[in-house]
Design a protein around this motif. Structure first.
Motif, mmCIF file in Angstrom:
data_model
loop_
_atom_site.group_PDB
_atom_site.id
_atom_site.type_symbol
_atom_site.label_atom_id
_atom_site.label_comp_id
_atom_site.label_asym_id
_atom_site.label_seq_id
_atom_site.Cartn_x
_atom_site.Cartn_y
_atom_site.Cartn_z
ATOM 1 N N ILE A 235 0.844 -1.201 0.000
ATOM 2 C CA ILE A 235 0.000 0.000 0.000
ATOM 3 C C ILE A 235 0.876 1.246 0.000
ATOM 4 O O ILE A 235 0.624 2.201 -0.745
ATOM 5 N N GLN A 236 1.914 1.254 0.835
ATOM 6 C CA GLN A 236 2.821 2.397 0.903
ATOM 7 C C GLN A 236 3.604 2.568 -0.400
ATOM 8 O O GLN A 236 3.763 3.679 -0.900
ATOM 9 N N GLN A 237 4.073 1.454 -0.934
ATOM 10 C CA GLN A 237 4.883 1.495 -2.151
ATOM 11 C C GLN A 237 4.070 1.992 -3.352
ATOM 12 O O GLN A 237 4.559 2.780 -4.156
ATOM 13 N N GLN A 238 2.832 1.536 -3.457
ATOM 14 C CA GLN A 238 2.004 1.903 -4.606
ATOM 15 C C GLN A 238 1.181 3.157 -4.350
ATOM 16 O O GLN A 238 0.436 3.588 -5.227
ATOM 17 N N GLN A 239 1.283 3.698 -3.177
ATOM 18 C CA GLN A 239 0.563 4.911 -2.791
ATOM 19 C C GLN A 239 -0.930 4.812 -3.137
ATOM 20 O O GLN A 239 -1.486 5.636 -3.868
ATOM 21 N N GLU B 207 -8.989 1.806 -2.013
ATOM 22 C CA GLU B 207 -8.187 0.712 -2.554
ATOM 23 C C GLU B 207 -7.406 0.009 -1.448
ATOM 24 O O GLU B 207 -7.312 -1.223 -1.422
ATOM 25 N N ALA B 208 -6.841 0.764 -0.528
ATOM 26 C CA ALA B 208 -6.083 0.210 0.591
ATOM 27 C C ALA B 208 -6.981 -0.643 1.483
ATOM 28 O O ALA B 208 -6.578 -1.719 1.947
ATOM 29 N N LYS B 209 -8.213 -0.186 1.704
ATOM 30 C CA LYS B 209 -9.153 -0.933 2.539
ATOM 31 C C LYS B 209 -9.493 -2.279 1.902
ATOM 32 O O LYS B 209 -9.526 -3.313 2.586
ATOM 33 N N MET C 145 -8.784 -8.282 1.712
ATOM 34 C CA MET C 145 -8.442 -9.479 0.947
ATOM 35 C C MET C 145 -7.351 -10.294 1.627
ATOM 36 O O MET C 145 -7.350 -11.519 1.539
ATOM 37 N N SER C 146 -6.419 -9.635 2.289
ATOM 38 C CA SER C 146 -5.315 -10.366 2.905
ATOM 39 C C SER C 146 -5.820 -11.300 4.005
ATOM 40 O O SER C 146 -5.289 -12.384 4.188
ATOM 41 N N GLY C 147 -6.848 -10.916 4.728
ATOM 42 C CA GLY C 147 -7.382 -11.757 5.794
ATOM 43 C C GLY C 147 -8.102 -12.992 5.290
ATOM 44 O O GLY C 147 -8.152 -14.012 5.968
ATOM 45 N N VAL C 148 -8.658 -12.901 4.093
ATOM 46 C CA VAL C 148 -9.404 -14.016 3.531
ATOM 47 C C VAL C 148 -8.488 -15.203 3.252
ATOM 48 O O VAL C 148 -8.843 -16.353 3.500
ATOM 49 N N PHE C 149 -7.302 -14.948 2.747
ATOM 50 C CA PHE C 149 -6.409 -16.024 2.343
ATOM 51 C C PHE C 149 -5.713 -16.701 3.516
ATOM 52 O O PHE C 149 -5.194 -17.796 3.374
ATOM 53 N N ALA C 150 -5.690 -16.078 4.665
ATOM 54 C CA ALA C 150 -5.034 -16.647 5.843
ATOM 55 C C ALA C 150 -6.078 -17.264 6.759
ATOM 56 O O ALA C 150 -6.335 -16.787 7.843
ATOM 57 N N SER C 151 -6.685 -18.348 6.301
ATOM 58 C CA SER C 151 -7.663 -19.044 7.134
ATOM 59 C C SER C 151 -7.486 -20.553 6.952
ATOM 60 O O SER C 151 -7.014 -20.998 5.909
#
Length: 171
Positions: free
Chosen positions: A119-123, A128-130, A135-141
């Motif tokens: 998020i920081q790198q792509q500003q 979009e950040a939200k 999405m990141s939480g969905v894959f870690a289950s």
């Protein structure tokens, strides 16, 4: 009158259960010895996958009077993958839900840190950040890990069944 081919079901069940049990054993051993998957273990697991599928197809061909076609070899490979993958996927869910839940916590933390860096790198904008964070939480289950395990096993056993079938089929 032409003799009918043997059914695939008994071979798929027997070797699918063996494959599922082997997969669970590897996960338990990796956890018990606090070992991380590496290239050697991945190669070893693939060799065992090939051996189990090859042996099931080989025994089927012997029991079927030396007859084997490509479709049957693929069916055997896929069926072993589905049965073994379901067993492994179910255990993976239980393992990461009850036995090793800290793995999921670590995975989520790692993914969140990685997402924040992206998020920081792509500003990214706030909206979009939200979305990215959600999405990141969905894959870690545990469910997703079990499903990914199932799908990867099905894909591997399909490929192995295809290759072994191409080698061992009758022309």
């Amino acid at each position: 009158m032409q003799k009918e081919d043997l059914q695939v079901k008994p071979y798929a069940i027997n070797y699918g259960v063996i494959f599922g049990a082997y997969s669970i054993l590897m996960l338990v051993l990796l956890y018990a010895f606090n070992y991380e998957t590496n290239t050697f273990i991945s190669i070893f697991n693939f060799i065992i996958t090939v051996a189990i599928v090859w042996y099931a197809i080989h025994i089927y061909k012997i029991d079927n009077g030396g007859k084997l076609d490509l479709t049957t070899a693929i069916k055997i490979g896929l069926a072993i993958g589905v049965i073994g993958g379901l067993i492994y996927g179910f255990y993976t869910y239980i393992h990461y839900e009850l036995v090793q839940p800290e793995y999921i916590t670590e995975m989520k933390s790692s993914m969140e840190a990685e997402m924040e860096a992206q998020i920081q790198q792509q500003q990214m904008g706030e909206e979009e950040a939200k979305m990215t964070r959600n999405m990141s939480g969905v894959f870690a289950s545990p469910f997703v890990l079990g499903t990914i395990g199932l799908l990867s096993i099905i894909f591997k056993t399909f490929l192995v069944g295809l290759i072994v079938g191409m080698i061992k089929r009758n022309n």
